[in-house]
Design a protein around this motif. Sequence first.
Motif, PDB file in Angstrom:
ATOM      1  N   SER A  48     129.754  72.235   8.331  1.00 56.11           N
ATOM      2  CA  SER A  48     129.016  72.182   9.594  1.00 56.11           C
ATOM      3  C   SER A  48     128.434  73.548   9.910  1.00 56.11           C
ATOM      4  O   SER A  48     129.085  74.567   9.721  1.00 56.11           O
ATOM      5  CB  SER A  48     129.929  71.753  10.744  1.00 56.11           C
ATOM      6  OG  SER A  48     130.290  70.408  10.589  1.00 56.11           O
ATOM      7  N   ILE A  49     127.205  73.533  10.388  1.00 52.80           N
ATOM      8  CA  ILE A  49     126.509  74.759  10.772  1.00 52.80           C
ATOM      9  C   ILE A  49     126.203  74.654  12.259  1.00 52.80           C
ATOM     10  O   ILE A  49     125.574  73.686  12.699  1.00 52.80           O
ATOM     11  CB  ILE A  49     125.185  74.929   9.986  1.00 52.80           C
ATOM     12  CG1 ILE A  49     125.441  74.903   8.476  1.00 52.80           C
ATOM     13  CG2 ILE A  49     124.450  76.181  10.423  1.00 52.80           C
ATOM     14  CD1 ILE A  49     126.280  76.035   7.940  1.00 52.80           C
ATOM     15  N   GLN A  50     126.636  75.627  13.007  1.00 52.29           N
ATOM     16  CA  GLN A  50     126.364  75.640  14.445  1.00 52.29           C
ATOM     17  C   GLN A  50     124.878  75.921  14.662  1.00 52.29           C
ATOM     18  O   GLN A  50     124.402  76.976  14.257  1.00 52.29           O
ATOM     19  CB  GLN A  50     127.221  76.711  15.141  1.00 52.29           C
ATOM     20  CG  GLN A  50     127.101  76.715  16.641  1.00 52.29           C
ATOM     21  CD  GLN A  50     127.606  75.420  17.267  1.00 52.29           C
ATOM     22  OE1 GLN A  50     128.586  74.843  16.834  1.00 52.29           O
ATOM     23  NE2 GLN A  50     126.915  74.963  18.279  1.00 52.29           N
ATOM     24  N   PRO A  51     124.153  74.973  15.266  1.00 47.87           N
ATOM     25  CA  PRO A  51     122.718  75.210  15.489  1.00 47.87           C
ATOM     26  C   PRO A  51     122.480  76.411  16.401  1.00 47.87           C
ATOM     27  O   PRO A  51     123.119  76.546  17.433  1.00 47.87           O
ATOM     28  CB  PRO A  51     122.233  73.928  16.162  1.00 47.87           C
ATOM     29  CG  PRO A  51     123.282  72.908  15.884  1.00 47.87           C
ATOM     30  CD  PRO A  51     124.571  73.657  15.724  1.00 47.87           C
ATOM     31  N   GLU A  52     121.603  77.291  15.960  1.00 53.22           N
ATOM     32  CA  GLU A  52     121.206  78.457  16.747  1.00 53.22           C
ATOM     33  C   GLU A  52     119.692  78.486  16.810  1.00 53.22           C
ATOM     34  O   GLU A  52     119.025  78.269  15.798  1.00 53.22           O
ATOM     35  CB  GLU A  52     121.700  79.750  16.098  1.00 53.22           C
ATOM     36  CG  GLU A  52     123.181  79.966  16.182  1.00 53.22           C
ATOM     37  CD  GLU A  52     123.568  81.305  15.573  1.00 53.22           C
ATOM     38  OE1 GLU A  52     122.903  82.316  15.879  1.00 53.22           O
ATOM     39  OE2 GLU A  52     124.523  81.324  14.781  1.00 53.22           O
ATOM     40  N   ALA A  53     119.175  78.758  17.977  1.00 55.50           N
ATOM     41  CA  ALA A  53     117.724  78.787  18.163  1.00 55.50           C
ATOM     42  C   ALA A  53     117.067  79.720  17.156  1.00 55.50           C
ATOM     43  O   ALA A  53     117.480  80.865  16.986  1.00 55.50           O
ATOM     44  CB  ALA A  53     117.392  79.218  19.584  1.00 55.50           C
ATOM     45  N   GLY A  54     116.073  79.179  16.456  1.00 55.13           N
ATOM     46  CA  GLY A  54     115.296  80.002  15.542  1.00 55.13           C
ATOM     47  C   GLY A  54     115.921  80.283  14.197  1.00 55.13           C
ATOM     48  O   GLY A  54     115.348  81.010  13.393  1.00 55.13           O
ATOM     49  N   ARG A  55     117.102  79.746  13.907  1.00 59.06           N
ATOM     50  CA  ARG A  55     117.767  79.996  12.626  1.00 59.06           C
ATOM     51  C   ARG A  55     117.954  78.694  11.868  1.00 59.06           C
ATOM     52  O   ARG A  55     118.293  77.684  12.447  1.00 59.06           O
ATOM     53  CB  ARG A  55     119.125  80.647  12.853  1.00 59.06           C
ATOM     54  CG  ARG A  55     119.024  82.088  13.319  1.00 59.06           C
ATOM     55  CD  ARG A  55     120.359  82.674  13.718  1.00 59.06           C
ATOM     56  NE  ARG A  55     121.474  82.274  12.889  1.00 59.06           N
ATOM     57  CZ  ARG A  55     122.161  83.092  12.086  1.00 59.06           C
ATOM     58  NH1 ARG A  55     121.836  84.356  12.013  1.00 59.06           N
ATOM     59  NH2 ARG A  55     123.164  82.653  11.382  1.00 59.06           N
ATOM     60  N   PHE A  56     117.743  78.752  10.567  1.00 59.12           N
ATOM     61  CA  PHE A  56     117.943  77.622   9.662  1.00 59.12           C
ATOM     62  C   PHE A  56     117.148  76.396  10.098  1.00 59.12           C
ATOM     63  O   PHE A  56     117.694  75.333  10.372  1.00 59.12           O
ATOM     64  CB  PHE A  56     119.438  77.308   9.497  1.00 59.12           C
ATOM     65  CG  PHE A  56     120.207  78.452   8.912  1.00 59.12           C
ATOM     66  CD1 PHE A  56     120.020  78.826   7.592  1.00 59.12           C
ATOM     67  CD2 PHE A  56     121.080  79.194   9.683  1.00 59.12           C
ATOM     68  CE1 PHE A  56     120.707  79.906   7.045  1.00 59.12           C
ATOM     69  CE2 PHE A  56     121.761  80.276   9.165  1.00 59.12           C
ATOM     70  CZ  PHE A  56     121.574  80.633   7.841  1.00 59.12           C
ATOM     71  N   THR A  57     115.849  76.581  10.147  1.00 58.24           N
ATOM     72  CA  THR A  57     114.928  75.501  10.502  1.00 58.24           C
ATOM     73  C   THR A  57     113.884  75.340   9.406  1.00 58.24           C
ATOM     74  O   THR A  57     113.606  76.278   8.655  1.00 58.24           O
ATOM     75  CB  THR A  57     114.202  75.785  11.832  1.00 58.24           C
ATOM     76  OG1 THR A  57     113.413  76.968  11.680  1.00 58.24           O
ATOM     77  CG2 THR A  57     115.181  75.946  12.981  1.00 58.24           C
ATOM     78  N   ILE A  58     113.312  74.133   9.335  1.00 55.93           N
ATOM     79  CA  ILE A  58     112.190  73.880   8.428  1.00 55.93           C
ATOM     80  C   ILE A  58     111.189  72.967   9.130  1.00 55.93           C
ATOM     81  O   ILE A  58     111.560  72.176   9.998  1.00 55.93           O
ATOM     82  CB  ILE A  58     112.614  73.246   7.084  1.00 55.93           C
ATOM     83  CG1 ILE A  58     113.339  71.916   7.300  1.00 55.93           C
ATOM     84  CG2 ILE A  58     113.437  74.209   6.256  1.00 55.93           C
ATOM     85  CD1 ILE A  58     113.541  71.101   6.018  1.00 55.93           C
ATOM     86  N   THR A  59     109.937  73.081   8.710  1.00 54.15           N
ATOM     87  CA  THR A  59     108.878  72.173   9.128  1.00 54.15           C
ATOM     88  C   THR A  59     108.015  71.901   7.905  1.00 54.15           C
ATOM     89  O   THR A  59     107.603  72.838   7.210  1.00 54.15           O
ATOM     90  CB  THR A  59     108.005  72.797  10.243  1.00 54.15           C
ATOM     91  OG1 THR A  59     108.842  73.138  11.348  1.00 54.15           O
ATOM     92  CG2 THR A  59     106.928  71.824  10.706  1.00 54.15           C
ATOM     93  N   LEU A  60     107.756  70.629   7.632  1.00 57.75           N
ATOM     94  CA  LEU A  60     106.882  70.231   6.534  1.00 57.75           C
ATOM     95  C   LEU A  60     105.542  69.823   7.132  1.00 57.75           C
ATOM     96  O   LEU A  60     105.506  68.995   8.050  1.00 57.75           O
ATOM     97  CB  LEU A  60     107.490  69.063   5.749  1.00 57.75           C
ATOM     98  CG  LEU A  60     108.733  69.400   4.934  1.00 57.75           C
ATOM     99  CD1 LEU A  60     109.987  69.250   5.759  1.00 57.75           C
ATOM    100  CD2 LEU A  60     108.809  68.523   3.717  1.00 57.75           C
ATOM    101  N   ARG A  61     104.468  70.419   6.630  1.00 53.16           N
ATOM    102  CA  ARG A  61     103.130  70.109   7.138  1.00 53.16           C
ATOM    103  C   ARG A  61     102.457  69.115   6.201  1.00 53.16           C
ATOM    104  O   ARG A  61     102.399  69.334   4.984  1.00 53.16           O
ATOM    105  CB  ARG A  61     102.294  71.376   7.253  1.00 53.16           C
ATOM    106  CG  ARG A  61     102.868  72.369   8.249  1.00 53.16           C
ATOM    107  CD  ARG A  61     101.921  73.518   8.538  1.00 53.16           C
ATOM    108  NE  ARG A  61     101.326  74.119   7.355  1.00 53.16           N
ATOM    109  CZ  ARG A  61     101.617  75.337   6.906  1.00 53.16           C
ATOM    110  NH1 ARG A  61     102.502  76.090   7.527  1.00 53.16           N
ATOM    111  NH2 ARG A  61     101.018  75.811   5.832  1.00 53.16           N
ATOM    112  N   ALA A  62     101.928  68.035   6.771  1.00 52.87           N
ATOM    113  CA  ALA A  62     101.276  66.992   5.977  1.00 52.87           C
ATOM    114  C   ALA A  62      99.912  67.420   5.471  1.00 52.87           C
ATOM    115  O   ALA A  62      99.520  67.050   4.360  1.00 52.87           O
ATOM    116  CB  ALA A  62     101.144  65.714   6.802  1.00 52.87           C
ATOM    117  N   ASP A  63      99.178  68.222   6.255  1.00 56.87           N
ATOM    118  CA  ASP A  63      97.794  68.536   5.906  1.00 56.87           C
ATOM    119  C   ASP A  63      97.655  69.375   4.641  1.00 56.87           C
ATOM    120  O   ASP A  63      96.684  69.237   3.905  1.00 56.87           O
ATOM    121  CB  ASP A  63      97.079  69.206   7.085  1.00 56.87           C
ATOM    122  CG  ASP A  63      97.761  70.481   7.563  1.00 56.87           C
ATOM    123  OD1 ASP A  63      98.936  70.707   7.239  1.00 56.87           O
ATOM    124  OD2 ASP A  63      97.097  71.262   8.275  1.00 56.87           O
TER     125      ASP A  63
END
Length: 150
Positions: A48-63
């Motif tokens: 388990s990873i404690q969610p922290e704002a701005g850390r360990f995030t991803i976004t996949l862009r379709a375009d």
Amino acid sequence: MHILSKMAALAAVAMLAGACCPCRSYQKKTRRPLTGTEWQLVQLNGRSIQPEAGRFTITLRADDSQISGMGACNRIFGSYTEGEKRALKIGPLASTKMMCPADAALERQFTAALEATTHYDMDGPMLLLLSNGELKAIFQAKPAATEDSK
């Protein structure tokens, strides 16, 4: 007696299917698209990873089939390819080179899990990344920005 057991089994299946309807409704209502959603890491390699704002995030862009995000303290970016039956190949990834000694090992595990991804699955607002059937990471969709929060 044989027909009664068949009827009982059919009734049990019907009850189970009816009981699952709220689950499917919840999943459908809370599901977020793979692309365009900001995903927050909540589990990595079974930990388990404690969610922290701005850390360990991803976004996949379709375009442009690009992935971007943030590790412990470094920005990550690269490409991804989607295939049939929820196939997903991420990488190769690159990153900035900020020093974050406390979480450097975790950041390496994070990018390794992303690059090892072969498939994905979704469960409501959750994104599951798998490598040849082995669960590597679980992400939760971050709330979409609203007009009020801009």
